[in-house]
Design a protein around this motif. Structure first.
Motif, PDB file in Angstrom:
ATOM      1  N   ASP A 174      52.124  38.661  35.883  1.00  0.00           N
ATOM      2  CA  ASP A 174      53.268  39.065  35.065  1.00  0.00           C
ATOM      3  C   ASP A 174      53.060  38.789  33.572  1.00  0.00           C
ATOM      4  O   ASP A 174      53.979  38.932  32.776  1.00  0.00           O
ATOM      5  N   CYS A 175      51.851  38.424  33.202  1.00  0.00           N
ATOM      6  CA  CYS A 175      51.544  38.087  31.803  1.00  0.00           C
ATOM      7  C   CYS A 175      51.631  39.343  30.930  1.00  0.00           C
ATOM      8  O   CYS A 175      51.042  40.375  31.260  1.00  0.00           O
ATOM      9  N   GLN A 176      52.350  39.235  29.819  1.00  0.00           N
ATOM     10  CA  GLN A 176      52.525  40.381  28.932  1.00  0.00           C
ATOM     11  C   GLN A 176      51.716  40.267  27.653  1.00  0.00           C
ATOM     12  O   GLN A 176      51.695  41.207  26.855  1.00  0.00           O
ATOM     13  N   TRP A 177      51.033  39.140  27.442  1.00  0.00           N
ATOM     14  CA  TRP A 177      50.308  38.963  26.191  1.00  0.00           C
ATOM     15  C   TRP A 177      48.793  39.055  26.339  1.00  0.00           C
ATOM     16  O   TRP A 177      48.076  39.068  25.335  1.00  0.00           O
ATOM     17  N   THR A 178      48.289  39.123  27.579  1.00  0.00           N
ATOM     18  CA  THR A 178      46.857  39.308  27.789  1.00  0.00           C
ATOM     19  C   THR A 178      46.621  39.766  29.215  1.00  0.00           C
ATOM     20  O   THR A 178      47.533  39.771  30.039  1.00  0.00           O
ATOM     21  N   SER A 179      45.382  40.125  29.484  1.00  0.00           N
ATOM     22  CA  SER A 179      44.986  40.473  30.847  1.00  0.00           C
ATOM     23  C   SER A 179      43.552  40.013  31.051  1.00  0.00           C
ATOM     24  O   SER A 179      42.865  39.654  30.095  1.00  0.00           O
ATOM     25  N   GLY A 180      43.140  39.989  32.305  1.00  0.00           N
ATOM     26  CA  GLY A 180      41.778  39.556  32.603  1.00  0.00           C
ATOM     27  C   GLY A 180      41.668  38.048  32.621  1.00  0.00           C
ATOM     28  O   GLY A 180      42.582  37.345  33.047  1.00  0.00           O
ATOM     29  N   THR A 181      40.554  37.551  32.110  1.00  0.00           N
ATOM     30  CA  THR A 181      40.290  36.115  32.106  1.00  0.00           C
ATOM     31  C   THR A 181      40.802  35.495  30.807  1.00  0.00           C
ATOM     32  O   THR A 181      40.637  36.056  29.734  1.00  0.00           O
ATOM     33  N   VAL A 182      41.418  34.312  30.956  1.00  0.00           N
ATOM     34  CA  VAL A 182      42.004  33.635  29.802  1.00  0.00           C
ATOM     35  C   VAL A 182      41.814  32.125  29.966  1.00  0.00           C
ATOM     36  O   VAL A 182      41.668  31.625  31.083  1.00  0.00           O
ATOM     37  N   ASN A 183      41.845  31.403  28.873  1.00  0.00           N
ATOM     38  CA  ASN A 183      41.757  29.953  28.940  1.00  0.00           C
ATOM     39  C   ASN A 183      43.045  29.410  29.561  1.00  0.00           C
ATOM     40  O   ASN A 183      44.145  29.798  29.162  1.00  0.00           O
ATOM     41  N   SER A 223      39.725  25.290  31.561  1.00  0.00           N
ATOM     42  CA  SER A 223      38.915  26.199  32.374  1.00  0.00           C
ATOM     43  C   SER A 223      39.402  27.639  32.188  1.00  0.00           C
ATOM     44  O   SER A 223      40.538  27.885  31.779  1.00  0.00           O
ATOM     45  N   MET A 224      38.540  28.576  32.494  1.00  0.00           N
ATOM     46  CA  MET A 224      38.895  29.984  32.417  1.00  0.00           C
ATOM     47  C   MET A 224      39.537  30.396  33.743  1.00  0.00           C
ATOM     48  O   MET A 224      39.049  30.026  34.813  1.00  0.00           O
ATOM     49  N   VAL A 225      40.637  31.122  33.670  1.00  0.00           N
ATOM     50  CA  VAL A 225      41.376  31.564  34.854  1.00  0.00           C
ATOM     51  C   VAL A 225      41.770  33.024  34.678  1.00  0.00           C
ATOM     52  O   VAL A 225      41.774  33.551  33.561  1.00  0.00           O
ATOM     53  N   SER A 226      42.131  33.657  35.765  1.00  0.00           N
ATOM     54  CA  SER A 226      42.684  35.006  35.684  1.00  0.00           C
ATOM     55  C   SER A 226      44.090  34.907  35.112  1.00  0.00           C
ATOM     56  O   SER A 226      44.861  34.014  35.490  1.00  0.00           O
TER      57      SER A 226
END
Length: 178
Positions: free
Chosen positions: A144-153, A137-140
């Motif tokens: 603290d994520c440093q490799w992406t932002s916004g919605t991610v799998n 599913s797609m989640v926010s």
């Protein structure tokens, strides 16, 4: 179906599960710790159990497997199903039948429990092998994520958590979206 879709809960086909864990053939022993942090109904744990040593009796086999197999899922029904299916798997593999009280059946797998796999650091650190088909599913993205932002799998979030938590040398087998 809608609730499962929101949770990203889609089950692994048994032939895909077996193909994914076939790489573990001859590698698993009583010293192994196999973890599925998003176990659902236990398809990958069932496929892994085919490669585990069996004892002569059902209870002995289940106790042994209960020390090796770990898993978490956020759905109680899935966790219960995984445990019961593992008991049936032991029987299907030819373990000598003995009577087990229904109310005691799920106690054979204390390390398979209801929890969010993204919060079970200790289980992952204790693992020698990780087998998983994480939610797609797609989640926010985590704050603290440093490799992406916004919605991610969510599968990417799971794999990032797993790889940043496990000890060096832990083998990871994952079924991932394209």
């Amino acid at each position: 179906v809608e609730q499962r879709r929101r949770d990203g809960a889609f089950f692994t086909d048994s032939s895909l599960a077996e193909r994914a864990v076939s790489a573990l053939a001859g590698e698993l022993s009583t010293n192994s710790v196999v973890t599925d942090p998003a176990c659902g109904g236990g398809d990958l744990l069932l496929a892994s159990a085919k490669h585990l040593p069996r004892k002569s009796g059902l209870e002995e086999t289940l106790h042994s497997w209960g020390e090796i197999l770990q898993g978490t899922d956020i759905h109680a029904a899935f966790v219960r199903s995984a445990k019961l299916r593992l008991i049936l798997q032991a029987l299907a593999l030819g373990t000598e039948r003995t009577r087990i009280r229904r109310e005691n059946a799920v106690e054979f797998f204390p390390r398979i429990h209801i929890a969010n796999g993204l919060k079970e650091c200790d289980q992952l650190k204790a693992s020698t092998h990780i087998v998983t088909n994480p939610p797609f599913s797609m989640v926010s993205s985590p704050t603290d994520c440093q490799w992406t932002s916004g919605t991610v799998n969510c599968a990417a979030v799971f794999l990032e958590f797993i790889t940043s938590t496990i000890e060096p040398g832990t083998r990871v087998l994952a079924i991932l979206p394209e």
